[in-house]
Design a protein around this motif. Structure first.
Motif, mmCIF file in Angstrom:
data_model
loop_
_atom_site.group_PDB
_atom_site.id
_atom_site.type_symbol
_atom_site.label_atom_id
_atom_site.label_comp_id
_atom_site.label_asym_id
_atom_site.label_seq_id
_atom_site.Cartn_x
_atom_site.Cartn_y
_atom_site.Cartn_z
ATOM 1 N N UNK A 7 0.817 -1.153 0.103
ATOM 2 C CA UNK A 7 0.040 -0.195 0.128
ATOM 3 C C UNK A 7 0.791 1.342 -0.038
ATOM 4 N N UNK A 8 2.003 1.202 0.734
ATOM 5 C CA UNK A 8 2.724 2.342 0.554
ATOM 6 C C UNK A 8 3.406 2.696 -0.617
ATOM 7 N N UNK A 9 3.794 1.678 -1.269
ATOM 8 C CA UNK A 9 4.549 1.775 -2.763
ATOM 9 C C UNK A 9 3.369 2.280 -3.602
ATOM 10 N N UNK A 10 1.946 1.665 -3.441
ATOM 11 C CA UNK A 10 0.967 2.377 -4.193
ATOM 12 C C UNK A 10 0.718 3.868 -3.928
ATOM 13 N N UNK A 11 0.838 4.332 -2.728
ATOM 14 C CA UNK A 11 0.600 5.680 -2.665
ATOM 15 C C UNK A 11 1.689 6.507 -3.062
ATOM 16 N N UNK A 12 2.812 5.908 -3.316
ATOM 17 C CA UNK A 12 3.748 6.760 -4.332
ATOM 18 C C UNK A 12 3.721 6.434 -5.606
ATOM 19 N N UNK A 13 2.911 5.707 -6.291
ATOM 20 C CA UNK A 13 2.664 5.408 -7.533
ATOM 21 C C UNK A 13 3.794 4.469 -8.170
ATOM 22 N N UNK A 14 4.400 3.518 -7.267
ATOM 23 C CA UNK A 14 5.531 2.732 -7.412
ATOM 24 C C UNK A 14 4.896 1.314 -7.421
ATOM 25 N N UNK A 18 10.207 -1.305 -5.646
ATOM 26 C CA UNK A 18 11.099 -0.361 -6.296
ATOM 27 C C UNK A 18 12.290 0.092 -5.411
ATOM 28 N N UNK A 19 13.402 0.567 -5.886
ATOM 29 C CA UNK A 19 14.564 0.867 -5.332
ATOM 30 C C UNK A 19 14.549 2.198 -4.487
ATOM 31 N N UNK A 20 15.332 2.358 -3.518
ATOM 32 C CA UNK A 20 15.154 3.472 -2.664
ATOM 33 C C UNK A 20 15.315 4.807 -3.283
ATOM 34 N N UNK A 21 16.030 4.651 -4.411
ATOM 35 C CA UNK A 21 16.289 5.772 -5.451
ATOM 36 C C UNK A 21 14.712 6.234 -6.074
ATOM 37 N N UNK A 22 14.232 5.290 -6.453
ATOM 38 C CA UNK A 22 12.769 5.602 -7.116
ATOM 39 C C UNK A 22 11.989 5.780 -6.310
ATOM 40 N N UNK A 58 4.159 11.832 2.424
ATOM 41 C CA UNK A 58 5.233 11.950 3.518
ATOM 42 C C UNK A 58 5.152 10.693 4.466
ATOM 43 N N UNK A 59 4.293 10.383 4.890
ATOM 44 C CA UNK A 59 4.423 9.119 5.709
ATOM 45 C C UNK A 59 4.804 7.807 4.862
ATOM 46 N N UNK A 60 4.284 7.533 3.765
ATOM 47 C CA UNK A 60 4.677 6.654 3.009
ATOM 48 C C UNK A 60 6.027 6.461 2.655
ATOM 49 N N UNK A 61 6.869 7.603 2.439
ATOM 50 C CA UNK A 61 8.094 7.646 2.108
ATOM 51 C C UNK A 61 8.756 7.417 3.330
ATOM 52 N N UNK A 62 8.504 8.030 4.456
ATOM 53 C CA UNK A 62 9.141 7.798 5.755
ATOM 54 C C UNK A 62 9.381 6.222 6.027
ATOM 55 N N UNK A 63 8.061 5.658 6.086
ATOM 56 C CA UNK A 63 7.777 4.337 6.266
ATOM 57 C C UNK A 63 8.484 3.141 5.290
ATOM 58 N N UNK A 64 8.450 3.602 4.097
ATOM 59 C CA UNK A 64 9.330 2.862 3.008
ATOM 60 C C UNK A 64 10.784 2.954 3.268
ATOM 61 N N UNK A 65 11.169 4.388 3.392
ATOM 62 C CA UNK A 65 12.750 4.625 3.615
ATOM 63 C C UNK A 65 13.127 3.709 4.959
ATOM 64 N N UNK A 66 12.539 3.519 5.856
ATOM 65 C CA UNK A 66 12.663 2.812 7.116
ATOM 66 C C UNK A 66 12.845 1.375 6.680
ATOM 67 N N UNK A 67 11.767 0.934 6.120
ATOM 68 C CA UNK A 67 11.799 -0.729 5.638
ATOM 69 C C UNK A 67 13.097 -1.072 4.771
ATOM 70 N N UNK A 68 13.318 0.059 3.700
ATOM 71 C CA UNK A 68 14.313 -0.424 2.844
ATOM 72 C C UNK A 68 15.841 -0.107 3.304
#
Length: 72
Positions: A7-14, A18-22, A58-68
């Motif tokens: 769901x977090x990836x989907x919020x960022x349209x990914x 996907x890589x941390x860079x993406x 913003x929340x999706x980015x922070x959580x995905x960054x932490x996960x990755x």
């Protein structure tokens, strides 16, 4: 992959995985579009939607960054 992460990836349209860079690139692009400052003179409902969407990405980015970061 767990549903929350998907769901977090989907919020960022990914696509999931996907890589941390993406992730960073998608966040920058979406935050530029949805930043509340870009919607100041628009109707209140649009301002509220922009603020909510900005918080979500913003929340999706922070959580995905932490996960990755944990995967590395």
């Amino acid at each position: 992959m767990e549903d929350k992460i998907k769901k977090l990836y989907k919020l960022l349209d990914l696509e999931p995985g996907a890589s941390i860079e993406n992730v960073k690139k998608a966040f920058r692009e979406l935050s530029h579009i949805w930043h509340p400052d870009n919607h100041v003179k628009k109707p209140e409902d649009i301002q509220a939607r922009a603020e909510e969407k900005f918080k979500e990405i913003s929340q999706a980015y922070q959580e995905l960054k932490k996960h990755l970061d944990q995967l590395n």
